[in-house]
Design a protein around this motif. Structure first.
Motif, PDB file in Angstrom:
ATOM      1  N   TRP A   1       0.768  -1.229   0.000  1.00 19.66           N
ATOM      2  CA  TRP A   1       0.000   0.000   0.000  1.00 19.66           C
ATOM      3  C   TRP A   1       0.809   1.294   0.000  1.00 19.66           C
ATOM      4  N   VAL A   2       2.018   1.287   0.558  1.00 19.98           N
ATOM      5  CA  VAL A   2       2.730   2.550   0.798  1.00 19.98           C
ATOM      6  C   VAL A   2       3.773   2.820  -0.275  1.00 19.98           C
ATOM      7  N   GLY A   3       3.688   4.000  -0.856  1.00 17.95           N
ATOM      8  CA  GLY A   3       4.602   4.433  -1.909  1.00 17.95           C
ATOM      9  C   GLY A   3       3.865   4.555  -3.221  1.00 17.95           C
ATOM     10  N   GLY A   4       3.778   5.778  -3.738  1.00 13.85           N
ATOM     11  CA  GLY A   4       3.058   6.010  -4.981  1.00 13.85           C
ATOM     12  C   GLY A   4       1.550   6.033  -4.795  1.00 13.85           C
ATOM     13  N   HIS A   5       1.102   6.036  -3.572  1.00 14.94           N
ATOM     14  CA  HIS A   5      -0.331   6.083  -3.276  1.00 14.94           C
ATOM     15  C   HIS A   5      -0.805   7.534  -3.252  1.00 14.94           C
ATOM     16  N   PHE A   6      -2.104   7.721  -3.397  1.00 12.94           N
ATOM     17  CA  PHE A   6      -2.668   9.054  -3.195  1.00 12.94           C
ATOM     18  C   PHE A   6      -3.089   9.136  -1.744  1.00 12.94           C
ATOM     19  N   GLU A   7      -2.596  10.150  -1.060  1.00 12.28           N
ATOM     20  CA  GLU A   7      -2.833  10.319   0.369  1.00 12.28           C
ATOM     21  C   GLU A   7      -3.888  11.402   0.583  1.00 12.28           C
ATOM     22  N   VAL A   8      -5.026  11.023   1.119  1.00  9.87           N
ATOM     23  CA  VAL A   8      -6.040  11.995   1.486  1.00  9.87           C
ATOM     24  C   VAL A   8      -5.607  12.570   2.828  1.00  9.87           C
ATOM     25  N   VAL A   9      -5.214  13.831   2.820  1.00  7.31           N
ATOM     26  CA  VAL A   9      -4.619  14.443   3.999  1.00  7.31           C
ATOM     27  C   VAL A   9      -5.662  15.171   4.840  1.00  7.31           C
ATOM     28  N   GLU A  10      -6.495  15.960   4.217  1.00  9.47           N
ATOM     29  CA  GLU A  10      -7.489  16.745   4.950  1.00  9.47           C
ATOM     30  C   GLU A  10      -8.829  16.686   4.220  1.00  9.47           C
ATOM     31  N   LEU A  11      -9.879  16.584   4.997  1.00 12.08           N
ATOM     32  CA  LEU A  11     -11.247  16.689   4.499  1.00 12.08           C
ATOM     33  C   LEU A  11     -12.042  17.323   5.631  1.00 12.08           C
ATOM     34  N   ALA A  12     -12.569  18.525   5.407  1.00 11.56           N
ATOM     35  CA  ALA A  12     -13.229  19.266   6.477  1.00 11.56           C
ATOM     36  C   ALA A  12     -14.450  20.008   5.953  1.00 11.56           C
ATOM     37  N   VAL A  13     -15.495  20.000   6.764  1.00  4.31           N
ATOM     38  CA  VAL A  13     -16.736  20.709   6.450  1.00  4.31           C
ATOM     39  C   VAL A  13     -17.170  21.441   7.721  1.00  4.31           C
ATOM     40  N   LEU A  14     -17.534  22.705   7.573  1.00  3.35           N
ATOM     41  CA  LEU A  14     -18.022  23.466   8.726  1.00  3.35           C
ATOM     42  C   LEU A  14     -19.227  22.770   9.360  1.00  3.35           C
ATOM     43  N   PRO A  15     -19.326  22.808  10.682  1.00  2.00           N
ATOM     44  CA  PRO A  15     -20.411  22.092  11.374  1.00  2.00           C
ATOM     45  C   PRO A  15     -21.814  22.378  10.825  1.00  2.00           C
ATOM     46  N   GLY A  16     -22.129  23.597  10.481  1.00  2.00           N
ATOM     47  CA  GLY A  16     -23.459  23.927   9.981  1.00  2.00           C
ATOM     48  C   GLY A  16     -23.793  23.344   8.624  1.00  2.00           C
ATOM     49  N   TYR A  17     -22.806  22.801   7.940  1.00  2.00           N
ATOM     50  CA  TYR A  17     -23.006  22.235   6.601  1.00  2.00           C
ATOM     51  C   TYR A  17     -22.878  20.712   6.586  1.00  2.00           C
ATOM     52  N   ARG A  18     -22.649  20.113   7.731  1.00  2.00           N
ATOM     53  CA  ARG A  18     -22.506  18.655   7.800  1.00  2.00           C
ATOM     54  C   ARG A  18     -23.870  17.995   7.670  1.00  2.00           C
ATOM     55  N   GLY A  19     -23.837  16.740   7.207  1.00  2.00           N
ATOM     56  CA  GLY A  19     -25.074  15.983   7.058  1.00  2.00           C
ATOM     57  C   GLY A  19     -25.869  16.351   5.821  1.00  2.00           C
ATOM     58  N   GLN A  20     -25.262  17.124   4.912  1.00  2.00           N
ATOM     59  CA  GLN A  20     -25.952  17.560   3.697  1.00  2.00           C
ATOM     60  C   GLN A  20     -25.281  17.028   2.429  1.00  2.00           C
ATOM     61  N   GLY A  21     -24.333  16.117   2.584  1.00  2.00           N
ATOM     62  CA  GLY A  21     -23.653  15.548   1.427  1.00  2.00           C
ATOM     63  C   GLY A  21     -22.426  16.323   0.966  1.00  2.00           C
ATOM     64  N   VAL A  22     -22.045  17.363   1.700  1.00  2.00           N
ATOM     65  CA  VAL A  22     -20.893  18.169   1.302  1.00  2.00           C
ATOM     66  C   VAL A  22     -19.606  17.357   1.410  1.00  2.00           C
ATOM     67  N   GLY A  23     -19.435  16.624   2.506  1.00  2.00           N
ATOM     68  CA  GLY A  23     -18.239  15.797   2.682  1.00  2.00           C
ATOM     69  C   GLY A  23     -18.103  14.758   1.578  1.00  2.00           C
ATOM     70  N   ARG A  24     -19.199  14.095   1.238  1.00  2.00           N
ATOM     71  CA  ARG A  24     -19.166  13.097   0.165  1.00  2.00           C
ATOM     72  C   ARG A  24     -18.824  13.751  -1.169  1.00  2.00           C
ATOM     73  N   ALA A  25     -19.406  14.904  -1.439  1.00  2.00           N
ATOM     74  CA  ALA A  25     -19.122  15.597  -2.701  1.00  2.00           C
ATOM     75  C   ALA A  25     -17.647  15.996  -2.779  1.00  2.00           C
ATOM     76  N   LEU A  26     -17.089  16.491  -1.671  1.00  2.00           N
ATOM     77  CA  LEU A  26     -15.662  16.832  -1.646  1.00  2.00           C
ATOM     78  C   LEU A  26     -14.810  15.583  -1.853  1.00  2.00           C
ATOM     79  N   HIS A  27     -15.130  14.519  -1.129  1.00  2.00           N
ATOM     80  CA  HIS A  27     -14.408  13.249  -1.258  1.00  2.00           C
ATOM     81  C   HIS A  27     -14.410  12.777  -2.705  1.00  2.00           C
ATOM     82  N   ASP A  28     -15.583  12.744  -3.301  1.00  2.00           N
ATOM     83  CA  ASP A  28     -15.705  12.223  -4.662  1.00  2.00           C
ATOM     84  C   ASP A  28     -14.965  13.097  -5.672  1.00  2.00           C
TER      85      ASP A  28
END
Length: 165
Positions: free
Chosen positions: A89-116
């Motif tokens: 797994w390690v070396g040449g992989h894509f590393e997801v370092v940060e994924l953050a959504v403001l609390p008032g916007y959570r639970g609305q699919g924003v995190g999934r949209a950013l991830h995708d």
């Protein structure tokens, strides 16, 4: 809500910082965060940044880059997980370092949209670390997006992987 893949990441740092500070709160100042984290990561090979913007307000972001052995986190993973896993797994992989959504916007699919959007063009295997709490919304997001637990980085923190596409 618009999910963007900006190319000029330098000018976005002042907009990203308040979201980062609200969600993580682990840097004393913008200047330290900027030099010790953001600029260093933005200079890495394969760096990608995605943002979520509501009207003109940045409400979430995600970034990652190509991880290699010899980098701090990759070496930490190699020292924490069995060799059979890290060899694969390690070396040449894509590393997801940060994924953050403001609390008032959570639970609305924003995190999934950013991830995708962040991983849309990535064909390499991917790694990240997150809590090992199965009830955590981030863990649920990752599991439902094809990630699986590879091992424990330290108590309470797991390493997850998503196979190459």
């Amino acid at each position: 809500m618009e999910i963007q893949n900006p190319t000029d990441v330098d000018h976005l740092a002042p907009q990203i910082w308040p979201v980062y500070e609200t969600v993580f709160g682990d840097f004393e100042s913008y200047d330290l965060w900027r030099t010790d984290l953001y600029d260093r990561h933005a200079a890495r090979d394969g760096f990608r940044l995605v943002t979520a913007v509501d009207d003109s307000t940045l409400v979430g972001f995600g970034w990652g880059y190509t991880g290699e052995r010899g980098q701090y986190w990759s070496d930490l993973v190699c020292n924490s997980l069995p060799e059979a896993i890290t060899d694969e797994w390690v070396g040449g992989h894509f590393e997801v370092v940060e994924l953050a959504v403001l609390p008032g916007y959570r639970g609305q699919g924003v995190g999934r949209a950013l991830h995708d959007k962040l991983l849309e063009p990535v064909t390499a295997r991917c790694l990240l670390s997150t809590t090992d709490d199965p009830a955590d919304p981030a863990v649920r997001l990752y599991l439902s997006s094809g990630w699986r637990k590879l091992g424990v980085l330290r108590p309470g923190v797991q390493v997850m992987g998503r196979p190459a596409r």
